[in-house]
Design a protein around this motif. Structure first.
Motif, PDB file in Angstrom:
ATOM      1  N   GLY A   1      -7.829   3.830  12.618  1.00 14.29           N
ATOM      2  CA  GLY A   1      -8.914   4.283  11.750  1.00 14.29           C
ATOM      3  C   GLY A   1      -9.090   3.511  10.463  1.00 14.29           C
ATOM      4  O   GLY A   1     -10.190   3.476   9.907  1.00 14.29           O
ATOM      5  N   TRP A   2      -8.017   2.875   9.973  1.00 13.49           N
ATOM      6  CA  TRP A   2      -8.133   2.203   8.667  1.00 13.49           C
ATOM      7  C   TRP A   2      -8.495   0.723   8.804  1.00 13.49           C
ATOM      8  O   TRP A   2      -8.623   0.021   7.816  1.00 13.49           O
ATOM      9  CB  TRP A   2      -6.829   2.363   7.876  1.00 13.49           C
ATOM     10  CG  TRP A   2      -5.664   1.610   8.439  1.00 13.49           C
ATOM     11  CD1 TRP A   2      -5.312   0.327   8.157  1.00 13.49           C
ATOM     12  CD2 TRP A   2      -4.708   2.078   9.385  1.00 13.49           C
ATOM     13  NE1 TRP A   2      -4.192  -0.019   8.869  1.00 13.49           N
ATOM     14  CE2 TRP A   2      -3.794   1.034   9.623  1.00 13.49           C
ATOM     15  CE3 TRP A   2      -4.531   3.282  10.073  1.00 13.49           C
ATOM     16  CZ2 TRP A   2      -2.733   1.159  10.516  1.00 13.49           C
ATOM     17  CZ3 TRP A   2      -3.467   3.402  10.946  1.00 13.49           C
ATOM     18  CH2 TRP A   2      -2.592   2.369  11.158  1.00 13.49           C
TER      19      TRP A   2
ATOM     20  N   SER B   1     -14.891   5.055  12.012  1.00 15.24           N
ATOM     21  CA  SER B   1     -15.590   6.292  11.640  1.00 15.24           C
ATOM     22  C   SER B   1     -17.077   6.070  11.376  1.00 15.24           C
ATOM     23  O   SER B   1     -17.844   7.019  11.291  1.00 15.24           O
ATOM     24  CB  SER B   1     -14.937   6.888  10.392  1.00 15.24           C
ATOM     25  OG  SER B   1     -14.949   5.943   9.353  1.00 15.24           O
TER      26      SER B   1
ATOM     27  N   THR C   1     -11.176  -2.286  10.421  1.00 11.29           N
ATOM     28  CA  THR C   1     -12.533  -2.457  10.939  1.00 11.29           C
ATOM     29  C   THR C   1     -12.452  -2.734  12.441  1.00 11.29           C
ATOM     30  O   THR C   1     -11.371  -3.000  12.987  1.00 11.29           O
ATOM     31  CB  THR C   1     -13.233  -3.645  10.251  1.00 11.29           C
ATOM     32  OG1 THR C   1     -12.520  -4.836  10.600  1.00 11.29           O
ATOM     33  CG2 THR C   1     -13.281  -3.473   8.750  1.00 11.29           C
TER      34      THR C   1
ATOM     35  N   GLN D   1      -0.791  11.962   9.365  1.00 10.29           N
ATOM     36  CA  GLN D   1      -1.456  10.718   9.785  1.00 10.29           C
ATOM     37  C   GLN D   1      -0.883  10.205  11.108  1.00 10.29           C
ATOM     38  O   GLN D   1      -1.629   9.909  12.045  1.00 10.29           O
ATOM     39  CB  GLN D   1      -1.292   9.637   8.700  1.00 10.29           C
ATOM     40  CG  GLN D   1      -2.129   8.407   9.017  1.00 10.29           C
ATOM     41  CD  GLN D   1      -1.732   7.163   8.249  1.00 10.29           C
ATOM     42  OE1 GLN D   1      -0.840   7.188   7.406  1.00 10.29           O
ATOM     43  NE2 GLN D   1      -2.393   6.070   8.535  1.00 10.29           N
TER      44      GLN D   1
ATOM     45  N   ASN E   1      -9.350  -4.390  14.422  1.00  5.32           N
ATOM     46  CA  ASN E   1      -8.733  -3.732  15.571  1.00  5.32           C
ATOM     47  C   ASN E   1      -8.638  -4.675  16.760  1.00  5.32           C
ATOM     48  O   ASN E   1      -7.608  -4.747  17.426  1.00  5.32           O
ATOM     49  CB  ASN E   1      -9.557  -2.500  15.971  1.00  5.32           C
ATOM     50  CG  ASN E   1      -9.016  -1.230  15.369  1.00  5.32           C
ATOM     51  OD1 ASN E   1      -7.982  -0.728  15.798  1.00  5.32           O
ATOM     52  ND2 ASN E   1      -9.698  -0.710  14.359  1.00  5.32           N
TER      53      ASN E   1
ATOM     54  N   GLU F   1       0.841  -1.206   0.000  1.00  3.64           N
ATOM     55  CA  GLU F   1       0.000   0.000   0.000  1.00  3.64           C
ATOM     56  C   GLU F   1       0.875   1.255   0.000  1.00  3.64           C
ATOM     57  O   GLU F   1       0.603   2.226  -0.711  1.00  3.64           O
ATOM     58  CB  GLU F   1      -0.898  -0.033   1.237  1.00  3.64           C
ATOM     59  CG  GLU F   1      -1.970   1.041   1.216  1.00  3.64           C
ATOM     60  CD  GLU F   1      -2.684   1.158   2.555  1.00  3.64           C
ATOM     61  OE1 GLU F   1      -2.895   0.133   3.204  1.00  3.64           O
ATOM     62  OE2 GLU F   1      -2.996   2.304   2.938  1.00  3.64           O
TER      63      GLU F   1
ATOM     64  N   LEU G   1     -16.027   0.357  10.069  1.00  2.00           N
ATOM     65  CA  LEU G   1     -14.829   1.145  10.393  1.00  2.00           C
ATOM     66  C   LEU G   1     -15.129   2.014  11.617  1.00  2.00           C
ATOM     67  O   LEU G   1     -16.301   2.365  11.852  1.00  2.00           O
ATOM     68  CB  LEU G   1     -14.457   2.042   9.215  1.00  2.00           C
ATOM     69  CG  LEU G   1     -13.862   1.345   7.994  1.00  2.00           C
ATOM     70  CD1 LEU G   1     -13.789   2.303   6.816  1.00  2.00           C
ATOM     71  CD2 LEU G   1     -12.484   0.776   8.296  1.00  2.00           C
TER      72      LEU G   1
ATOM     73  N   THR H   1       1.133   4.273  -2.650  1.00  4.18           N
ATOM     74  CA  THR H   1       0.917   5.676  -2.250  1.00  4.18           C
ATOM     75  C   THR H   1       2.091   6.549  -2.676  1.00  4.18           C
ATOM     76  O   THR H   1       1.909   7.648  -3.200  1.00  4.18           O
ATOM     77  CB  THR H   1       0.755   5.768  -0.710  1.00  4.18           C
ATOM     78  OG1 THR H   1      -0.261   4.855  -0.326  1.00  4.18           O
ATOM     79  CG2 THR H   1       0.387   7.161  -0.262  1.00  4.18           C
TER      80      THR H   1
END
Lengths: 271, 252
Positions: free
Chosen positions: B91-92, B136, B94, A131, B98, A58, B134, A62
């Protein structure tokens, strides 16, 4: 151990003491950032593990693929500007045919690695710092440490290795696109044939210039990831702190890229 | 089990913990209460060396956690689960990813075993249908419950809860309280809870400590805590309407 107490600089009205504290904190920053870079590079084995591979792929995407459109445009115009500026000067001596050599040497030695590094700093480094900084102020880094997961290997290793691999590749790509951009200007504005332009450009391309440029790009990649991750890990005080870390990461990377670039050039081209 | 010995913590010129000493014994639910900004979360972070004291020592059994580093610190931390105030989910990933993260990173469990264990703890916190969302996409309260699931998934000996019920509705708050109690009574998990919620503190705590101005001004079991004559404790109790209900009930 990433999560630490904020560095406590004692308050003083004495300018000499204040200067001393600034130097001491700066030295501490440099030491910790260097240690992080070494630790993250040493974690290379994680990239080949089942758990580490997806994050690495990934990051490669990026850093490498997602930056391509911007790098293409910048490289093309840098090559065109170089060709135009040098071409107009050389035309006064009827030597405009040599713009190929000027563009090739400039791109290989300096502009390729420098421009790709500056773009990666602005696009990738700032995003990394933001981040990781957000993760730090939201206690996510502390949570990783509490789960006995090393944040350096988990977050920084894939990022730094992606930049170490991708920056030289993008640097080479920048050189190629820049030389093509120079050719476009040569053909359309200076009446130089494509074949002539590329023959001269390739004649003046030295392997040594290419290798030194790639070495610079590797160093720049380490600097961008190292500075961004360190600034992210040391962010504090909520959204303001994340903004400060991002800005600081871009400014420090820019300066380090220019300064280190000079010394590498000095080392290899000292007459 | 966990012992604070004359711990002082300063941030610049501000003293947050002012020479505090107390001990948490194995198997108890120890609740730290107090107004905002009195150093409750700071004290909690000292137990796992997310912060280090300016002076004094924090002990975990016979290990000085406040000075531990490297492997010693990692081994000490492996005994803990930590529920952060905001859940601190990545955050990235699920919710299920996590929760599975510590199992995937630290254990040799198979994917099936991990999935089973994750489903089990998500059910304990009432998130069995939200594993594929997620962070969020779920509410703050659900994030906190997911954080709790992640904190307990490795069966830690000690769980640190930083404001486990703040921002939650009363029903969910009592569910979390029951879970903390359940972990303590059935698995013997030592729990240290930082909270503003006195109702929660009085119902789950074996002992309650109150921090005020960086000092521990009261440590007592719930039934004695509400009888405290310390003016700050009385003010704190009254602010949450404890006096008129609870104190009357027990004839204080």
């Amino acid at each position: 151990m990433i999560t630490r107490d904020p560095i406590d600089v004692p308050y003083t009205t004495n300018p000499l003491l204040s200067l001393w504290y600034t130097v001491a904190v700066g030295a501490q920053d440099v030491g910790r950032a260097t240690l992080l870079i070494v630790q993250s590079l040493a974690g290379v084995r994680r990239l080949f593990s089942k758990r580490g591979r997806p994050a690495f792929v990934e990051q490669l995407y990026t850093v490498g693929i997602a930056s391509l459109p911007l790098i293409t445009i910048v490289a093309l115009f840098i090559g065109m500007i170089l060709a135009l500026q040098t071409g107009l000067e050389l035309r006064r001596f009827n030597q405009e045919i040599f713009i190929g050599s000027a563009v090739m040497v400039s791109m290989l030695r300096e502009m390729g690695p420098l421009m790709s590094a500056l773009i990666l700093t602005a696009c990738v480094g700032s995003a990394m710092a933001a981040q990781i900084g957000t993760m730090t102020v939201n206690d996510e880094i502390a949570a990783l440490e509490m789960l006995a997961i090393d944040p350096v290997r988990f977050l920084m290793t894939p990022r730094i290795w992606a930049l170490v691999i991708m920056t030289p590749l993008l640097s080479f790509y920048t050189c190629v696109v820049g030389v093509i951009g120079g050719g476009v200007v040569g053909y359309t504005q200076l009446n130089i044939q494509w074949v002539q332009y590329f023959d001269i450009a390739i004649d003046f391309a030295r392997e040594r210039d290419l290798y030194v440029g790639l070495l610079k790009a590797v160093i720049y990649g380490i600097v961008i990831a190292g500075v961004a991750c360190y600034e992210g890990f040391t962010a504090a005080q909520g959204a303001v702190g994340v903004g400060r870390a991002t800005r600081s990461s871009v400014v420090k990377s820019f300066l380090l890229i220019l300064i280190l670039g000079y010394f590498v050039t000095r080392g290899f081209y000292n007459g | 089990m966990i012992k604070f010995e004359n711990v002082v913590k300063r941030f610049g010129r501000r003293t947050v913990l002012d020479d505090i000493s107390f001990e948490v014994v194995k198997g108890e639910v120890f609740v730290i209460v107090g107004p905002s900004g009195t150093g409750k979360s700071v004290a909690l972070k000292h137990m796992v060396r997310l912060l280090s004291p300016t002076s004094g020592t924090v002990w975990l059994n016979d290990v000085a956690v406040s000075r531990a580093d490297g492997l010693e610190l990692q081994q000490a931390r492996e005994q803990f689960g930590y529920l952060f105030q905001g859940g601190a989910l990545l955050g990235w990933m699920t919710v299920a990813e996590n929760v599975a993260l510590p199992l995937e990173e630290k254990t040799a469990m198979s994917q099936e075993e991990i999935a089973r264990r994750v489903a089990e703890v998500l059910e304990m916190v009432g998130l069995e249908d939200d594993g594929d969302k997620l962070p969020s996409e779920i509410s703050g309260g659900m994030q906190k419950r997911a954080g709790l699931a992640r904190a307990i998934v490795c069966n830690p000996d000690i769980v640190l809860y930083d404001e486990p019920t703040s921002g939650l509705d009363p029903v969910t708050s009592r569910t979390i309280d029951r879970l903390i109690k359940h972990l303590n009574t059935t698995l013997g998990v030592t729990s240290i809870v930082v909270t503003h919620d006195l109702h929660s503190a009085l119902s789950i705590g074996h002992r309650i400590a109150m921090l005020h101005g960086g000092k521990v001004i009261e440590i007592a079991p719930p039934e004695e805590f509400i009888k405290s004559t310390h003016p700050e404790v009385i003010q704190f109790l009254e602010a949450q309407f404890i006096t008129k209900t609870w104190r009357k009930d027990i004839n204080v």
